[in-house]
Enzyme design. Structure first.
Site, PDB file in Angstrom:
ATOM      1  N   ASP A  75      18.922   1.176  22.534  1.00 59.24           N
ATOM      2  CA  ASP A  75      19.735   0.917  21.219  1.00 59.24           C
ATOM      3  C   ASP A  75      18.412   1.527  20.112  1.00 59.24           C
ATOM      4  OD1 ASP A  75      17.511  -0.878  21.844  1.00 59.24           O
ATOM      5  OD2 ASP A  75      18.222  -2.036  20.046  1.00 59.24           O
ATOM      6  N   GLU A 140      16.611  -3.571  21.306  1.00 58.82           N
ATOM      7  CA  GLU A 140      14.739  -4.203  21.821  1.00 58.82           C
ATOM      8  C   GLU A 140      14.591  -4.161  20.421  1.00 58.82           C
ATOM      9  OE1 GLU A 140      10.978  -3.074  21.229  1.00 58.82           O
ATOM     10  OE2 GLU A 140      12.476  -1.805  20.258  1.00 58.82           O
TER      11      GLU A 140
HETATM   12 ZN   LIG Z   1      11.092   1.178  20.738  1.00 59.54          ZN
END
Ligand SMILES: [Zn+2]
Length: 385
Positions: A75, A140
């Site tokens: 992501d 994340e």
């Molecule tokens: Zn990162």
């Protein structure tokens, strides 16, 4: 061109507009690539009531120990105003020997480098003295609730053992090779609401001004440093990030005040010890002022440190050989998913240069891509020697 060329894979990955927490096909792409190299791939989807479903990937080649794992995320943060970019952030372009696109250094290209390094390694090592694995998440940059944290819990349940983990976050401030992260500070946030009673400013004795209590609390929390730091960590710090009073009248004492603050702390503290200390300070001031308060803590992970043992020293030597730079071991910066992985394996973090991460025209130099692939490849060779 190599079959697993790091530049090509970086470009392929950047083309998926995987703005957190959207996957956009990135995890399936990686899974397909890893299957071509013989990896056993498991796509793990996690969800809960409050947060979106997240695709994660755990892939392993081999069933012997030691298991060397690479961890990363597909992501990316939103691009912001597309017009501020000189290129389309999801249509990667090479200009003046730099690859430009969202995720170019944080951290799609790092995943590409590791993949390419593994492919090179397998060409000359048909049999590995252990296993190589990938732990890739699509969550994340956002909540990190249905990402690495849950994958780690899944691995514990499955009795899957990881012996060492390389987290590919961009760790270098300016030049490739400058910095390995061997730990991270912890982060604790707090929301505090102090409830007084409203009144006329000319009759302060007839009301309870919550701002007075807040000022005492701020003073007490800020007046003494939390510690002086140590060999591996900078001093812990508490920072107020907001004070809110909904009151426009100069002649009215408000009933309520809200504040928020965050602490970045080293291994002298834990979230539990800090919460206890903060709670007792606030409680004693509010008690003295006969005023009520509500407090809410948000923990995102305790601090941790991997003592620089053989694998970290080996990585340092390889980095020096390839980049000619003497790497420093650091624990600075924000948090990363290493805070979850440390529960099951020692971690080192090393990736690309982070100068343009989260910015417009995020970019990575082509020579860094080549060098990082080489570094990862040499680490694989040394680790499985
Ligand atoms: Zn990162």
């Amino acid at each position: 061109m190599k079959n697993f060329d790091e530049l090509q894979i970086s470009k392929d990955l950047i083309r998926f507009p995987s703005v957190t927490p959207i996957d956009a096909g990135a995890i399936n792409y990686l899974s397909k690539k890893l299957k071509q190299l013989g990896f056993n791939c498991k796509i793990l989807e996690f969800k809960d009531k409050k947060n979106p479903t997240i695709k994660n990937l755990y892939a392993r080649l081999g069933n012997k120990q030691p298991n060397l794992c690479y961890a990363g995320h597909t992501d990316v943060v939103p691009p912001g105003h597309i017009n501020d970019w000189t290129v389309n952030p999801f249509k990667p372009v090479v200009k003046n020997n730099y690859l430009i696109g969202r995720g170019a250094n944080d951290m799609k290209s790092s995943i590409a480098c590791f993949l390419s390094a593994v492919s090179d390694f397998l060409k000359s090592n048909k049999k590995i003295n252990g296993s190589i694995s990938f732990l890739i998440t699509g969550d994340e940059e956002a909540q990190a609730i249905n990402g690495t944290k849950k994958v780690v819990d899944y691995l514990i349940k499955k009795k899957e053992k990881i012996d060492f983990c390389i987290v590919g976050e961009p760790t270098n401030p300016n030049k490739l090779g400058e910095m390995i992260k061997i730990g991270r500070r912890g982060s604790l946030s707090c929301n505090l609401e102090i409830q007084g009673s409203q009144g006329h400013v000319a009759y302060p004795h007839l009301s309870k001004n919550p701002i007075n209590s807040l000022i005492s609390i701020c003073k007490k929390l800020k007046e003494k440093p939390l510690d002086k730091g140590n060999k591996h960590f900078q001093p812990s710090n508490l920072e107020f990030t907001g004070i809110y009073v909904d009151n426009k009248a100069h002649n009215v004492i408000p009933a309520k005040v809200k504040t928020q603050f965050n602490i970045r702390y080293n291994n002298f503290h834990t979230a539990t010890s800090l919460k206890k200390m903060i709670y007792s300070i606030i409680k004693s001031i509010c008690k003295k002022n006969k005023i009520k308060f509500k407090i809410e803590f948000l923990t995102s992970g305790d601090s941790f440190l991997t003592k620089p043992g053989t694998t970290i020293q080996m990585a340092k030597k390889i980095i020096k050989k390839i980049t000619k730079i003497n790497t420093v071991f650091s624990t600075t910066g924000g948090t990363s998913d290493a805070r979850f992985i440390k529960k099951i394996a020692p971690c080192l973090e090393f990736g690309l240069v982070n100068k343009t991460m989260h910015k417009v025209d995020e970019c990575v130099s082509l020579s860094d891509l080549k060098k990082l692939t080489k570094i990862y490849n040499k680490i694989l060779i040394e680790y499985f020697k």
